[in-house]
Design a protein around this motif. Structure first.
Motif, mmCIF file in Angstrom:
data_model
loop_
_atom_site.group_PDB
_atom_site.id
_atom_site.type_symbol
_atom_site.label_atom_id
_atom_site.label_comp_id
_atom_site.label_asym_id
_atom_site.label_seq_id
_atom_site.Cartn_x
_atom_site.Cartn_y
_atom_site.Cartn_z
ATOM 1 N N ASP A 36 43.964 33.191 -6.724
ATOM 2 C CA ASP A 36 45.073 32.616 -5.957
ATOM 3 C C ASP A 36 45.902 33.745 -5.355
ATOM 4 O O ASP A 36 46.574 34.459 -6.098
ATOM 5 N N ASP A 51 36.625 48.016 -17.744
ATOM 6 C CA ASP A 51 35.726 47.403 -16.770
ATOM 7 C C ASP A 51 36.337 47.505 -15.377
ATOM 8 O O ASP A 51 37.427 48.053 -15.208
ATOM 9 N N LYS A 110 50.261 41.628 -7.599
ATOM 10 C CA LYS A 110 51.208 40.611 -8.054
ATOM 11 C C LYS A 110 52.168 41.192 -9.079
ATOM 12 O O LYS A 110 53.370 40.943 -9.036
ATOM 13 N N ARG A 157 31.748 34.087 -7.504
ATOM 14 C CA ARG A 157 32.406 32.802 -7.611
ATOM 15 C C ARG A 157 33.886 32.916 -8.002
ATOM 16 O O ARG A 157 34.743 32.192 -7.488
ATOM 17 N N ALA A 158 34.193 33.816 -8.902
ATOM 18 C CA ALA A 158 35.567 33.963 -9.382
ATOM 19 C C ALA A 158 36.522 34.273 -8.236
ATOM 20 O O ALA A 158 37.713 33.954 -8.307
ATOM 21 N N MET A 166 35.174 42.445 -8.418
ATOM 22 C CA MET A 166 35.858 42.570 -9.708
ATOM 23 C C MET A 166 36.997 43.577 -9.590
ATOM 24 O O MET A 166 38.087 43.380 -10.124
ATOM 25 N N LEU A 186 39.741 41.834 -7.665
ATOM 26 C CA LEU A 186 40.492 40.885 -8.475
ATOM 27 C C LEU A 186 41.516 41.645 -9.333
ATOM 28 O O LEU A 186 42.633 41.161 -9.568
ATOM 29 N N HIS A 202 37.651 45.317 -13.421
ATOM 30 C CA HIS A 202 38.914 44.608 -13.235
ATOM 31 C C HIS A 202 40.079 45.478 -13.694
ATOM 32 O O HIS A 202 41.069 45.671 -12.968
ATOM 33 N N LEU A 227 38.130 31.310 -6.932
ATOM 34 C CA LEU A 227 39.039 30.695 -7.877
ATOM 35 C C LEU A 227 40.376 31.430 -7.935
ATOM 36 O O LEU A 227 41.343 30.946 -8.530
ATOM 37 N N ALA A 234 24.598 36.271 -10.884
ATOM 38 C CA ALA A 234 24.216 35.563 -9.661
ATOM 39 C C ALA A 234 22.920 36.151 -9.102
ATOM 40 O O ALA A 234 22.027 35.413 -8.659
#
Lengths: 336, 336
Positions: free
Chosen positions: B292, B229, B267, B286-287, B257, B260, B231, B290, B87
DNA sequence: CTGAAAGCGCTTACAG
DNA sequence: CTGAAAGCGCTTACAG
């Protein structure tokens, strides 16, 4: 801060040789005395000398660079660009750098910045065009450029006269169909634009439909309404689909961004994924692995795509410039 | 397919003027008769003439291009690059193109392709370096390059002697803290690397901690273990955090990241987000939209960042070359 | 194996 | 307002 750069004459003086010898020594031309070569290299290092690429390219009539144009949606900001194209950009960069070439990138979205003269100006030896097919004006511009002799290769197939490269879309569609059938799904839908200039979508749908046909199955085809981007289209498409075909228990989406929208729409509608509805996308974008559940998808071999696009762009032989296909494979994750 | 390109001499002949007049007319130099200028333009158009950029740049000693280096993790494939950098690349491209400049990009990961001589070779007028701070070898290389006179500006602060630009990290941390406090959270944690060469992480943590301190609160600081990484680091970090501090009900992660990954880990551990644990990230990728639920995050103004980096890179004045900060704002979505 | 020289295609100071 | 000429920094055919 721009300090005066040394030239090959400065190196020559320091090494006690002529300027031509400096050039030959540094280029690795044959027939230069090893001792001389070493002396020149040392002098160059000491002076921080780097060959001037403009002078060199002007003389050689080759810039050893590839120009990569990425077509964007008008008004879209850069972080909203489909990550698939960024990944493709990255793999093209890798293939370019593996050859010692440079990569010039240009994001284009409207008449203000349309430009196709990178090769004509000598800036690049070849041009590659990727990006959204939804920008008709951009592809019209490039079709005209092509017609007037500015050559390039592109990803997908936003127009017939282009040199293109695509995924093995039919095989991808077939793999999706077989996976659904093998996992007991029978009420199947395809979500994707029809009549898109992006022929790849049609190919995915056709491969999918044909493979399903072998099992006596026919998918419902749901065309997404116009929306800001593929994700929004996916959300909207699944709403309409569920209204018309509430029994649907498997969806193949033409791209991952579309699939991520479908996933969102499915959750909004209270459907469990994959229990109630299985879902498969296409592209293998990173965001798919971050979804919950993680997106099952058809992943093209991007390294191969980058390498093939660069090779195709640099190759003058017409025969190799059309019809190349990039292999895809099914990556089974959480949604199907 | 490379056809012989016409030169300014060809245009001159066709327009019935001298080559110098062609050059002046096409460059828009003052003092060229309007009628002459029109005749030259017509001739150029008819011949498909485009100025040779190498000849032009050689003469002008300026290439009107920016070189952008993106540091990657060794062995990482291009689709795994943190989308924040893509980005940023996009916004730098926009700022570059707004000035009529070209953008040369280079992804670098190991000694095989480290390169910092884009300006020295005349290929670019200035260089910008972005990308992961986890690649120590790469930043060592660029620190050496800087020391030997190859200048550039960079995002973040992987080393002290660099010209850098950063987000308003302290303010971001403060906004996160205030949001948690305002929404009634009291058992708060920060997830992010300590002692990272990426000083930005420390700044976010410090701003967060200081603001919390004003409310008599002290965050638990959870340092992610080494992993493939960010994440994966986030997933691992939250496991350890919940084991040691099961009462945690709010987490500020140093990057999206990482956030996320934390979301995933939460979860996996059966915690509901945001009901049981609220979560805020940093970057605005952006992710995050997306995910939830969609990730609440601190979003830097990337357009401003791209513009400022390009301006800083092109500017020779030392005063403007350090300490510039990019504003961030809190984007409240689903996780907090 | 090395040097002197031409020339790649421009831009612009210098004359007119 | 326009032209002839120098020169940006290389690469390489041509001589030696």
């Amino acid at each position: 801060m721009k300090t005066l750069r040394p030239t090959s004459f400065d190196v020559a003086e320091r090494a006690g040789v002529s300027q031509s010898t400096v050039s030959r020594a540094l280029r690795g031309s044959p027939g230069v005395n090893a001792e001389t070569r070493a002396r020149v290299s040392a002098a160059a290092r000491e002076l921080g000398y780097v060959v001037d690429r403009h002078a060199s390219s002007l003389r050689l009539k080759s810039s050893e660079t590839i120009a990569l144009v990425t077509i964007c949606r008008p008004g879209e900001d850069r972080s909203a660009i489909n990550p698939f194209y960024f990944a493709l950009l990255g793999s093209i960069a890798a293939a370019t750098s593996a050859r010692g070439f440079n990569l010039l990138v240009s994001f284009q979205e409207n008449a203000d910045n349309f430009r196709a003269d990178f090769v004509a100006s000598g800036l690049a030896d070849a041009m590659i065009v990727i990006g959204t097919t939804s920008n008709r004006a951009a592809w019209k511009y490039f079709a005209d450029a092509q017609a007037s002799g500015l050559d390039f290769v592109c990803w997908g197939s936003p127009g017939s006269p282009f040199h293109w490269m695509r995924s093995e879309n039919d095989i991808g569609g077939q793999l999706a169909a077989e996976h659904f059938v093998a996992t007991g799904r029978r009420r199947i839908a395809f979500v994707g634009p029809a009549q898109s200039p992006q022929r790849q979508f049609d190919e995915r749908r056709d491969g999918f439909t044909a493979a399903l046909g072998l099992h006596g199955l026919t998918p419902v085809v749901a065309e997404p309404p116009a929306a800001a981007d593929r994700h929004a289209q996916g959300v909207a498409a699944v709403q309409a689909l569920l209204a018309a075909h509430p029994e649907t228990n498997a969806i193949f989406a033409a791209s991952d961004m579309l699939a991520l929208g479908v996933l969102q729409g499915l959750k909004d509608a209270g459907r469990r994924v994959p229990d109630d509805v299985a879902l498969i996308g296409f592209d293998g974008i990173r965001a798919g692995t971050l979804a919950d559940p993680a997106l099952t998808t058809l992943e093209p071999d991007l390294d191969a795509a980058g390498e093939a696009l660069v090779a195709m762009a640099l190759e003058d032989d017409e025969h190799t410039r059309s019809g190349t296909r990039i292999p895809v494979h099914l990556v089974v994750r959480g949604t199907a």
